[in-house]
Design a protein around this motif. Structure first.
Motif, short mmCIF file in Angstrom:
data_model
loop_
_atom_site.label_atom_id
_atom_site.label_comp_id
_atom_site.label_asym_id
_atom_site.label_seq_id
_atom_site.Cartn_x
_atom_site.Cartn_y
_atom_site.Cartn_z
N VAL A 145 0.81 -1.29 -0.01
CA VAL A 145 0.05 -0.02 0.08
C VAL A 145 0.99 1.22 -0.06
O VAL A 145 1.43 1.30 1.04
N SER A 146 0.82 1.93 -1.27
CA SER A 146 1.84 3.21 -1.40
C SER A 146 1.51 4.30 -0.27
O SER A 146 2.54 5.07 0.15
N GLN A 147 0.34 4.41 0.27
CA GLN A 147 -0.01 5.41 1.32
C GLN A 147 -1.21 4.98 2.16
O GLN A 147 -2.09 4.39 1.54
N GLY A 148 -0.88 5.37 3.38
CA GLY A 148 -2.13 4.96 4.49
C GLY A 148 -3.45 4.96 3.95
O GLY A 148 -4.51 4.32 4.26
N SER A 149 -3.62 6.19 3.20
CA SER A 149 -5.24 6.44 2.80
C SER A 149 -5.84 5.49 2.04
O SER A 149 -7.01 5.34 1.95
N GLU A 150 -4.81 4.59 1.37
CA GLU A 150 -5.44 3.54 0.30
C GLU A 150 -6.30 2.19 1.27
O GLU A 150 -6.85 1.70 0.53
N LEU A 151 -5.64 2.22 2.49
CA LEU A 151 -6.08 1.08 3.22
C LEU A 151 -7.47 1.25 3.55
O LEU A 151 -8.23 0.08 3.49
N ALA A 152 -8.29 2.25 3.18
CA ALA A 152 -9.60 2.38 3.34
C ALA A 152 -10.59 1.81 2.38
O ALA A 152 -11.42 1.28 2.50
N SER A 153 -9.68 1.57 1.23
CA SER A 153 -10.37 0.79 -0.02
C SER A 153 -9.78 -0.61 0.00
O SER A 153 -10.37 -1.30 -1.13
N LYS A 154 -9.19 -1.21 0.90
CA LYS A 154 -8.87 -2.71 0.86
C LYS A 154 -9.71 -3.53 1.72
O LYS A 154 -9.41 -4.49 1.98
N GLY A 155 -11.12 -3.17 1.89
CA GLY A 155 -12.14 -3.80 2.63
C GLY A 155 -12.34 -5.22 1.98
O GLY A 155 -12.28 -6.34 2.73
N ARG A 156 -12.63 -5.39 0.88
CA ARG A 156 -13.02 -6.49 0.05
C ARG A 156 -11.76 -7.77 0.33
O ARG A 156 -11.97 -8.75 0.47
N GLU A 157 -10.42 -7.05 -0.03
CA GLU A 157 -9.28 -8.09 -0.04
C GLU A 157 -9.16 -8.53 1.39
O GLU A 157 -9.02 -9.72 1.55
N LEU A 158 -9.19 -7.58 2.72
CA LEU A 158 -8.98 -7.94 3.78
C LEU A 158 -10.27 -8.94 4.37
O LEU A 158 -9.96 -9.95 4.88
N ALA A 159 -11.36 -8.58 3.79
CA ALA A 159 -12.70 -9.40 4.21
C ALA A 159 -12.43 -10.92 3.62
O ALA A 159 -12.64 -11.93 4.31
N ASN A 160 -12.05 -10.92 2.39
CA ASN A 160 -11.85 -12.42 1.79
C ASN A 160 -10.67 -13.04 2.43
O ASN A 160 -10.73 -14.31 2.41
N HIS A 161 -9.76 -12.36 2.93
CA HIS A 161 -8.74 -13.06 3.64
C HIS A 161 -9.21 -13.89 4.61
O HIS A 161 -8.88 -15.09 4.92
N PHE A 162 -9.72 -13.33 5.55
CA PHE A 162 -10.07 -13.61 6.71
C PHE A 162 -11.41 -14.59 6.54
O PHE A 162 -11.40 -15.83 7.42
N VAL A 163 -12.15 -14.62 5.60
CA VAL A 163 -13.17 -15.80 5.11
C VAL A 163 -12.25 -17.05 4.72
O VAL A 163 -12.74 -18.31 5.31
#
Length: 463
Positions: free
Chosen positions: A367-385
């Motif tokens: 993630v090139s800057q912390g502000s982009e983390l707000a748009s990573k919801g789907r990827e993070l959700a898929n990981h925990f599933v």
């Protein structure tokens, strides 16, 4: 477990005495089978006694539920036993129940297995006495450990019948395991283990032979996975997966799963995607190591390693800072002078250590800057599933552990469940949860302009 039920756990030992007059295998198996059947008859005899731990209550299960004190009868509801139980940590239990709703609905009543006519068995390992004329005498104490879950309204008689039936069933399973693993006249002691499986199965007990490592029991686990319709790509029935009863404390001193005591964030139309299973909380200043200011990524890595250990993927202990550093030297990532230093590590190093020590591969999210983390919801959700493992995130000089996300697919709003390794205090659950060392954080938690690397460990495909 069903909410509102009581778990009755009966522990004790039964003396196993078997004389083998021949080395003929069929005769040996017959003699051992007969001994187990005799023990089952003993369990059904009137001499059997249950003692309710930390109380003056004794119950004779095969005498129509006769009990002392005399105010208890076979028709008394089993919840009445609770009023007789006294513990030294009543206040601790009360406070913990306020914090953990699971504990308040999972009452455990412990009982000891006794007999009116026999001496308590020796709890040592199996003893083989060899006499003259090819006579062998097998003697040991079988470790009995039975659990039944019953409604609070169930009568004492129902509890007694269920526990006696559980004892006989456990003896029958022990017989199968003992015969399966016989080596000549040597018998491996069968040991019971409890596992809490996904719905609708719940709590089950499995018998494994003492001294046989999990790596040699894969065939038995495959049969059990098929029996209970469990997935064939992750462990549920290794010894590390045993159910931890809510009235038991962990002996190593680390807190487990502090996040379960938190309220989920109030996000409209959001779903929770959380770490699956059990981990230990590792943070600054533990283990008599002063790593304040430099060891946060090491601690996050230790939390991840504890997850793989406690899910049964690894039998290795959680690595120390020096062991982590040595593994990076071994893979050629660092110079020898790195061992014993106070140098930071990042998510790339965490990935390398997981691969080197545990054989665990990881995906890296840049993630090139912390502000982009707000748009990573789907990827993070898929990981925990799909994987359900803790995530290590590093950026600048800070590292944290992500245990889950609350994410709305419709609005895109997100909150991160953070376990903070920078905590330096004692293992005080209330401070850790109230002060946010384990807590839900919004997108502004991250430095909006700093770059971040996330290490997403992948589950090995094994049972």
């Amino acid at each position: 477990m069903i909410s509102g039920n009581i778990l009755f756990r009966l522990k004790g030992s039964l003396e196993f005495k078997c004389q083998l007059d021949t080395s003929n295998e069929p005769h040996i198996q017959k003699a051992i089978s007969q001994t187990f059947e005799d023990l089952c008859s003993k369990v059904k005899s009137e001499s059997l006694v249950f003692s309710v731990c930390n109380s003056p209550v004794f119950i004779w299960p095969n005498k129509a539920g006769r009990a002392t004190p005399e105010c208890l009868s076979q028709n008394s509801p089993c919840k009445d036993l609770q009023q007789f139980i006294r513990t030294d940590d009543q206040e601790i239990l009360k406070s913990s129940k306020k914090k953990d709703k699971r504990n308040s609905s999972s009452v455990v009543i412990n009982l000891s297995l006794m007999s009116e006519v026999t001496e308590p068995g020796d709890l040592s390992a199996l003893t083989l006495l060899t006499g003259i004329s090819k006579h062998h005498f097998l003697y040991t104490s079988l470790p009995m450990d039975c659990v039944v879950s019953l409604p609070t309204s169930a009568s004492l008689l129902v509890v007694c019948d269920a526990l006696v039936e559980a004892l006989c069933s456990q003896l029958n399973e022990m017989k199968k395991v003992a015969l399966q693993h016989m080596k000549g006249t040597a018998m491996l002691i069968p040991q019971p283990f409890h596992f809490f499986l996904p719905d609708p199965v719940g709590l089950v007990t499995v018998i494994y032979p003492a001294g046989v490592p999990d790596s040699q029991l894969e065939t038995q686990r495959k049969e059990l996975h098929s029996q209970f319709q469990l997935p064939d790509n992750r462990p549920y029935l290794r010894r590390a997966n045993i159910f931890h009863f809510p009235d038991e404390s962990y002996k190593d001193g680390y807190l487990r799963n502090p996040h379960v005591h938190l309220k989920p964030p109030a996000l409209e139309n959001s779903k929770l995607y959380l770490v699956q299973g059990v981990y230990s909380y590792h943070h600054y200043m533990q283990d008599r190591v002063d790593d304040n200011g430099w060891g946060c990524a090491y601690r996050s890595l230790q939390t991840i390693c504890s997850w793989f250990q406690q899910q049964g993927y690894s039998e290795l202990p959680v690595p120390t800072h020096k062991e982590i550093q040595q593994s990076l030297v071994d893979v050629g990532d660092k110079q020898r002078s790195f061992v014993g230093s106070r140098q930071w590590i990042g998510s790339i190093e965490v990935s390398a250590v997981l691969d080197q020590l545990l054989g665990v591969t990881s995906k890296i999210m840049f993630v090139s800057q912390g502000s982009e983390l707000a748009s990573k919801g789907r990827e993070l959700a898929n990981h925990f599933v799909s994987e359900g493992t803790p995530i290590m995130i590093g950026g600048g000089v800070l590292a944290h552990t992500i245990l889950g996300v609350a994410w709305s697919e419709t609005t895109g709003e997100i909150r991160y469940l953070i376990l903070d390794p920078h905590y330096t205090g004692a293992e005080d659950l209330q401070i850790i949860t109230d002060k946010g060392w384990c807590g839900w954080k919004g997108p502004k938690f991250w430095d909006q302009n700093a770059y971040y690397n996330l290490c997403l460990p992948q589950r090995p495909k094994t049972i």
